[in-house]
Structures are given as structure tokens and as C-alpha cells.
Design an enzyme around this catalytic site. Structure first.
Site: not given
Length: 348
Positions: A334-336
Site C-alpha cells: 500500500h505504501c508504494i
């Protein structure tokens, strides 16, 4: 046209992640310090796995530092992935990319938050602080500048008026020390087009982002949330995760619904170079008709998480990929990634 007023005043709001996407934005690994545990080559292969998995379901646009296009093309070419050259410091588009909004006419807008490298964790984030404005210009979206230090991984929305976030991150003195909780709430409501904020307390132990919510809880459908837990009472995350679970069980969303709370167990504590990795099945990407979720090499935990996702995401194809290398950099799938919702062009 630039607007100095907040998006909500003009009917814009951030849609839920299950709203149809135009594309997914990612950035190619380039920061040696971030990837010192595994090296840039392994990081690039890990990102390529994520990009190709998402590209099964929707187009991916990949930001690549000038001069590094060859490695991106070699690992990603021909997989519904577009490559754009852009100078960047790091590769976390959830936090550095624009937060995209829509209105009832399905016109597109983007919020450009202030980025300070997660409270000053890295010396230079000047290029990353420009990514959001580049994305907004590229997509021809309406531009909104938010005078607030904020990362996209620090909040979730249900697209129906509710925001989910954590006190550990948003009230941290290394973000917006001059603002009260009430003032931060008002900014979020005005810039995400929402009505109600649910505050969880603490994120995962050792999270260098200071407790981003996208590691601990997320909306999965209207009135439904997924929450990370551990059954190991000796784990230092046990009490903080249990507290978050209790908050969600007793909370109501902006439409007055009591949440249906699902739980997924965190994998066993995993260390790399003496540091515990912040592993979480919550940190996944919801694409068009597809979910790309992590596996960590713990067969029983990975399998149970996969089976849960099959249950709670009916109609979605669940793709589980080895993501340990991604998490070694301090974040997850999700962060990338950063979704861009489907929209119509603004009428001039």
C-alpha cells in the site's frame, strides 16, 4: 486553475479505494539508504513484482529517476506499465504522490500535502515534495495545496464521510506541532471532503513513519473494517493492536453505522539486521476487481490471511505475492502505490 480554498467547498472528496481506478502510480527504488538492508537490485525486483501484479487489473504508471529507465524497462516492460522519467528522492508514492479526489460530476482534483520525510527521517526530500504537483499537472486535475505536513499512508477513507487515522502519527510533534488535534481534524475534513474522523492510538512498534494507519486498519467496504491483531500477549504490539480493535468495535462511521470489524493476525516477529520489520497483511493494494496482498514466507499465516481475503472481498481476484523485500525498506504494498480514480476532464 489554482485554488487557495479547500476542496470540500467545491464538492470534492476522496473516494474509497474500491472506487474504479484510472491507474496506479508507483516510483522506482533509488534511495540507497532506504534499501541498505537488501540493496537496490533486490528492491527493484520486488517493486517489479508488485507493479506486474497490479497491471493485471489496471494500468500502472512508474516514475523513474532519469538514467535509471533501463532497469525499469528490463523488469517491467510490456506488462501494462508506463514509465515516466522524473527526478525523485525515494519510492513511496502513497506518501509523496497526490491524494486524488473527485466530485459528483466525476471531475478530478488532487491534494498536494507538505512532505517532510516522515518527520525528518531523511536529509533531503526536496524532489519528493514536488511529486504531487507533477502528478496533478500530468493528470490535468484541479490543484489544491494543503498547508499541512501529511502522508497518504497516515489516513484511510470510506468515501462516505469517514476518515480513519492514528494519533501517534498525526499528533506527533515532528509533523505539525503548531496545530491542535481539532485544527488537524478540520484540515482533514476540508481537504478529504469528509465529516467524521476515527482516531486510533498507536501503530506498530518500530514503524519509522510513526504509526501509519495503513499498517493497522483499513476500510474494506461501507461499514466494514479490517484490523490487525496478534494473539501473542508477549508481543509488544499486543496491547496497542487490541486497543485499536476495541476503538473500532465501539465506533460509528459518518452515516451512523456501527462497524463490522474483521481481524487478521500479524505474522511472527521477523528481524533483518537486528531490526524488527513492520509486517502487516493490512498493507495491500485494492485494484480494479483485484487485490494484491503480501506473503511473508510463513505458510500458515500467509494461507489464513489469503483465505480471509477471499472471504471478505467477494468478486475480487486475490493475488498474493512475496513482499518481504518491499517491507525491508520500511513500508509495504500500500505504501508504494497510489490510486488515481476514474474521472472526467474538468470543464474549462
Amino acid at each position: 486553475m489554482n485554488m487557495n480554498t479547500a476542496p470540500k467547498q467545491y464538492g470534492f472528496y476522496m473516494p474509497a479505494e474500491w472506487y474504479p481506478h484510472e491507474r496506479c502510480w508507483m516510483a522506482w527504488p533509488c534511495h540507497h539508504e532506504t534499501w541498505s538492508k537488501i540493496g537496490l537490485d533486490k528492491a527493484k525486483m520486488a517493486y517489479a513484482r508488485v507493479a506486474k501484479a497490479i497491471a493485471q487489473f489496471e494500468p500502472v504508471t512508474l516514475l523513474v529517476n532519469p538514467g535509471d529507465e533501463d532497469s525499469a524497462e528490463n523488469l517491467c516492460k510490456g506488462h501494462n506499465i508506463e514509465i515516466i522519467s522524473l527526478p525523485i528522492n525515494d519510492s513511496w508514492t502513497r506518501d509523496t504522490g497526490a491524494t486524488f479526489l473527485i466530485n459528483n460530476e466525476r471531475q478530478l482534483a488532487g491534494v498536494d500535502w507538505i512532505h517532510n520525510a516522515w518527520g525528518g527521517n531523511y536529509a533531503d526530500c526536496s524532489l519528493d515534495n514536488l511529486i504531487a504537483s507533477h502528478l496533478i499537472k500530468y493528470t490535468e486535475a484541479q490543484y489544491f495545496h494543503a498547508p499541512l505536513v501529511m502522508e497518504g499512508g497516515s489516513f484511510h477513507v470510506d468515501g462516505e464521510g469517514t476518515i480513519l487515522t492514528s494519533k501517534e502519527c498525526l499528533l506527533n510533534s515532528n509533523r505539525n506541532p503548531h496545530l491542535s488535534q481539532q485544527e488537524i481534524e478540520q484540515y482533514l475534513i476540508n481537504y478529504l471532503g469528509a465529516e467524521r474522523i476515527i482516531w486510533l492510538n498507536m501503530g506498530l512498534i518500530g514503524d519509522e513513519t510513526d504509526g501509519h494507519v495503513d499498517e493497522i486498519a483499513t476500510f474494506i467496504a461501507p461499514g466494514k473494517v479490517l484490523c490487525l491483531i496478534t494473539k501473542d500477549k508477549e508481543d509488544p504490539n499486543y496491547h496497542r493492536l487490541q486497543e485499536n480493535f476495541e476503538i473500532l468495535k465501539s465506533s460509528k462511521d459518518a452515516r451512523g453505522r456501527t462497524f463490522e470489524v474483521y481481524t487478521v493476525e500479524q505474522p511472527p516477529a521477523t528481524y533483518l539486521n537486528g531490526e524488527r520489520l513492520t509486517l502487516s497483511y493490512i498493507n495491500f493494494y485494492m485494484a480494479n476487481q483485484g487485490i494484491v496482498m503480501p506473503a511473508f514466507g510463513y505458510e500458515s499465516f500467509d494461507r489464513l490471511a489469503y483465505q480471509l481475503f477471499v472471504q471478505i472481498f467477494p468478486g475480487y481476484q486475490i493475488t498474493q505475492i512475496d513482499a518481504l523485500d518491499v517491507f525491508s525498506g520500511g513500508g509495504g504494498i500500500h505504501c508504494i502505490t497510489q490510486q488515481q480514480p476514474k474521472s472526467h476532464k474538468l470543464v474549462e
